[in-house]
Design a protein around this motif. Structure first.
Motif, PDB file in Angstrom:
ATOM      1  N   ILE A  61       0.852  -1.177   0.000  1.00 43.56           N
ATOM      2  CA  ILE A  61       0.000   0.000   0.000  1.00 43.56           C
ATOM      3  C   ILE A  61       0.895   1.236   0.000  1.00 43.56           C
ATOM      4  CG2 ILE A  61      -1.842   1.233   1.212  1.00 43.56           C
ATOM      5  CD1 ILE A  61      -2.259  -1.481   2.792  1.00 43.56           C
ATOM      6  N   THR A  62       0.705   2.117  -0.988  1.00 36.82           N
ATOM      7  CA  THR A  62       1.445   3.373  -0.988  1.00 36.82           C
ATOM      8  C   THR A  62       0.575   4.460  -0.373  1.00 36.82           C
ATOM      9  OG1 THR A  62       0.689   3.856  -3.241  1.00 36.82           O
ATOM     10  CG2 THR A  62       2.857   2.842  -3.014  1.00 36.82           C
ATOM     11  N   THR A  63       1.244   5.435   0.249  1.00 37.70           N
ATOM     12  CA  THR A  63       0.533   6.567   0.834  1.00 37.70           C
ATOM     13  C   THR A  63       1.073   7.857   0.231  1.00 37.70           C
ATOM     14  OG1 THR A  63       2.032   6.970   2.698  1.00 37.70           O
ATOM     15  CG2 THR A  63       0.287   5.311   3.014  1.00 37.70           C
ATOM     16  N   GLN A  64       0.216   8.831   0.096  1.00 38.29           N
ATOM     17  CA  GLN A  64       0.625  10.101  -0.493  1.00 38.29           C
ATOM     18  C   GLN A  64       1.823  10.724   0.233  1.00 38.29           C
ATOM     19  OE1 GLN A  64      -2.328  13.221  -0.573  1.00 38.29           O
ATOM     20  NE2 GLN A  64      -1.225  14.334  -2.151  1.00 38.29           N
ATOM     21  N   PRO A  65       1.888  10.705   1.572  1.00 36.92           N
ATOM     22  CA  PRO A  65       3.044  11.314   2.249  1.00 36.92           C
ATOM     23  C   PRO A  65       4.367  10.571   2.052  1.00 36.92           C
ATOM     24  CG  PRO A  65       1.186  11.074   3.758  1.00 36.92           C
ATOM     25  CD  PRO A  65       0.838  10.322   2.520  1.00 36.92           C
ATOM     26  N   GLY A  66       4.368   9.391   1.401  1.00 35.32           N
ATOM     27  CA  GLY A  66       5.636   8.764   1.054  1.00 35.32           C
ATOM     28  C   GLY A  66       5.987   7.456   1.709  1.00 35.32           C
ATOM     29  N   ASP A  67       5.016   6.773   2.300  1.00 34.80           N
ATOM     30  CA  ASP A  67       5.283   5.458   2.911  1.00 34.80           C
ATOM     31  C   ASP A  67       4.844   4.327   2.000  1.00 34.80           C
ATOM     32  OD1 ASP A  67       6.256   6.500   5.302  1.00 34.80           O
ATOM     33  OD2 ASP A  67       4.302   6.443   6.287  1.00 34.80           O
ATOM     34  N   LEU A  68       5.620   3.261   1.990  1.00 28.73           N
ATOM     35  CA  LEU A  68       5.203   1.991   1.404  1.00 28.73           C
ATOM     36  C   LEU A  68       4.901   1.086   2.585  1.00 28.73           C
ATOM     37  CD1 LEU A  68       4.834  -0.010  -0.967  1.00 28.73           C
ATOM     38  CD2 LEU A  68       7.248  -0.613  -0.658  1.00 28.73           C
ATOM     39  N   ARG A  69       3.629   0.724   2.741  1.00 28.64           N
ATOM     40  CA  ARG A  69       3.200  -0.122   3.852  1.00 28.64           C
ATOM     41  C   ARG A  69       2.988  -1.542   3.346  1.00 28.64           C
ATOM     42  NH1 ARG A  69       1.546   2.551   8.452  1.00 28.64           N
ATOM     43  NH2 ARG A  69       2.138   0.513   9.266  1.00 28.64           N
ATOM     44  N   VAL A  70       3.168  -2.508   4.232  1.00 23.44           N
ATOM     45  CA  VAL A  70       2.996  -3.927   3.891  1.00 23.44           C
ATOM     46  C   VAL A  70       1.992  -4.538   4.849  1.00 23.44           C
ATOM     47  CG1 VAL A  70       4.122  -6.171   3.670  1.00 23.44           C
ATOM     48  CG2 VAL A  70       5.354  -4.097   2.997  1.00 23.44           C
ATOM     49  N   TYR A  71       0.998  -5.199   4.260  1.00 22.04           N
ATOM     50  CA  TYR A  71       0.033  -5.993   5.022  1.00 22.04           C
ATOM     51  C   TYR A  71       0.399  -7.443   4.761  1.00 22.04           C
ATOM     52  CZ  TYR A  71      -4.448  -7.780   6.677  1.00 22.04           C
ATOM     53  OH  TYR A  71      -5.426  -8.453   7.366  1.00 22.04           O
ATOM     54  N   GLN A  72       0.751  -8.166   5.814  1.00 18.36           N
ATOM     55  CA  GLN A  72       1.221  -9.549   5.658  1.00 18.36           C
ATOM     56  C   GLN A  72       0.796 -10.377   6.863  1.00 18.36           C
ATOM     57  OE1 GLN A  72       5.523  -9.945   5.651  1.00 18.36           O
ATOM     58  NE2 GLN A  72       5.427 -11.837   4.514  1.00 18.36           N
ATOM     59  N   GLY A  73       0.403 -11.610   6.614  1.00 21.79           N
ATOM     60  CA  GLY A  73       0.054 -12.511   7.700  1.00 21.79           C
ATOM     61  C   GLY A  73      -1.116 -12.039   8.535  1.00 21.79           C
ATOM     62  N   GLY A  74      -2.044 -11.329   7.922  1.00 25.50           N
ATOM     63  CA  GLY A  74      -3.234 -10.890   8.634  1.00 25.50           C
ATOM     64  C   GLY A  74      -3.082  -9.596   9.403  1.00 25.50           C
ATOM     65  N   ALA A  75      -1.970  -8.855   9.181  1.00 26.99           N
ATOM     66  CA  ALA A  75      -1.777  -7.609   9.915  1.00 26.99           C
ATOM     67  C   ALA A  75      -0.970  -6.605   9.098  1.00 26.99           C
ATOM     68  CB  ALA A  75      -1.056  -7.876  11.232  1.00 26.99           C
ATOM     69  N   LEU A  76      -1.237  -5.336   9.355  1.00 26.16           N
ATOM     70  CA  LEU A  76      -0.427  -4.275   8.789  1.00 26.16           C
ATOM     71  C   LEU A  76       0.857  -4.209   9.610  1.00 26.16           C
ATOM     72  CD1 LEU A  76      -0.361  -1.882   6.739  1.00 26.16           C
ATOM     73  CD2 LEU A  76      -1.204  -0.459   8.623  1.00 26.16           C
ATOM     74  N   LEU A  77       1.996  -4.343   8.946  1.00 22.61           N
ATOM     75  CA  LEU A  77       3.261  -4.296   9.677  1.00 22.61           C
ATOM     76  C   LEU A  77       3.421  -2.912  10.311  1.00 22.61           C
ATOM     77  CD1 LEU A  77       5.620  -6.262   7.267  1.00 22.61           C
ATOM     78  CD2 LEU A  77       4.190  -7.109   9.136  1.00 22.61           C
ATOM     79  N   PRO A  78       3.941  -2.859  11.538  1.00 23.39           N
ATOM     80  CA  PRO A  78       3.985  -1.586  12.270  1.00 23.39           C
ATOM     81  C   PRO A  78       4.922  -0.551  11.662  1.00 23.39           C
ATOM     82  CG  PRO A  78       5.086  -3.320  13.509  1.00 23.39           C
ATOM     83  CD  PRO A  78       4.452  -3.974  12.331  1.00 23.39           C
ATOM     84  N   THR A  79       5.942  -0.991  10.955  1.00 18.22           N
ATOM     85  CA  THR A  79       6.922  -0.084  10.372  1.00 18.22           C
ATOM     86  C   THR A  79       6.811  -0.114   8.853  1.00 18.22           C
ATOM     87  OG1 THR A  79       8.413  -0.568  12.213  1.00 18.22           O
ATOM     88  CG2 THR A  79       9.392   0.459  10.270  1.00 18.22           C
ATOM     89  N   PRO A  80       6.765   1.058   8.196  1.00 16.20           N
ATOM     90  CA  PRO A  80       6.744   1.056   6.734  1.00 16.20           C
ATOM     91  C   PRO A  80       7.968   0.350   6.157  1.00 16.20           C
ATOM     92  CG  PRO A  80       6.236   3.240   7.579  1.00 16.20           C
ATOM     93  CD  PRO A  80       6.701   2.407   8.745  1.00 16.20           C
ATOM     94  N   ALA A  81       7.782  -0.283   5.006  1.00 13.93           N
ATOM     95  CA  ALA A  81       8.894  -0.934   4.316  1.00 13.93           C
ATOM     96  C   ALA A  81       9.856   0.110   3.764  1.00 13.93           C
ATOM     97  CB  ALA A  81       8.377  -1.819   3.184  1.00 13.93           C
TER      98      ALA A  81
END
Length: 161
Positions: A61-81
């Motif tokens: 998942i990309t966000t406008q402010p500049g984070d690449l987030r990862v949802y894996q194993g049933g949860a959003l990882l706490p730290t952006p990739a």
């Protein structure tokens, strides 16, 4: 015109993915699902711009402010990739980290492609497409960026891609 629509993918697929997996949209939009689909909110991410899946099941998942987030194993990882430094990213209007794509050979090379509005050292905002490696540990090395296309004008902050 009916002839123009021939061969095009249904327009409902992308908004449904946003609704189902990111929780983006209004209640009215989430209730208009085709038969066979269910409405399940799995995570919420602020200012999402794009969603893609890797062959191993990670949701990027990309966000406008500049984070690449990862949802894996049933949860959003706490730290952006990956987080682009604010000083190197323009986020006015429709600018920012706009999209992510996954390489067809991702299982063997780990390549992902990110499209963003980059702030050059002279302060001019331009669009840039770059390649990165997303390893199994979900931490992207910014130093590994390979710029593929650069200096795409973004004079008004809209229609960047």
């Amino acid at each position: 015109m009916p002839g123009r629509e021939r061969g095009r993918a249904p327009r409902l697929a992308a908004p449904v993915l946003f609704v189902l997996f990111v929780g983006f949209g209004t209640g009215a939009a989430r209730s208009a699902l085709p038969p066979g689909y269910t409405n399940t909110l799995v995570t919420t991410v602020a200012s999402p711009t794009s969603v893609r899946f890797t062959p191993d099941g990670r949701m990027l998942i990309t966000t406008q402010p500049g984070d690449l987030r990862v949802y894996q194993g049933g949860a959003l990882l706490p730290t952006p990739a990956l987080t682009f430094p604010a000083a190197e990213l323009c986020t006015n209007r429709e600018q920012g980290l706009s999209s992510v794509a996954v390489d067809p050979d991702f299982p063997s090379n780990g390549f992902i492609y990110l499209y963003r509005t980059f702030k050059r050292p002279d302060g001019v905002c331009v669009n840039r497409a770059s390649r990165f490696v997303l390893p199994p540990g979900n931490v992207v090395d910014l130093a590994g960026e390979v710029v593929l296309v650069d200096n795409i004008p973004s004079p008004f902050g809209t229609h960047n891609a």
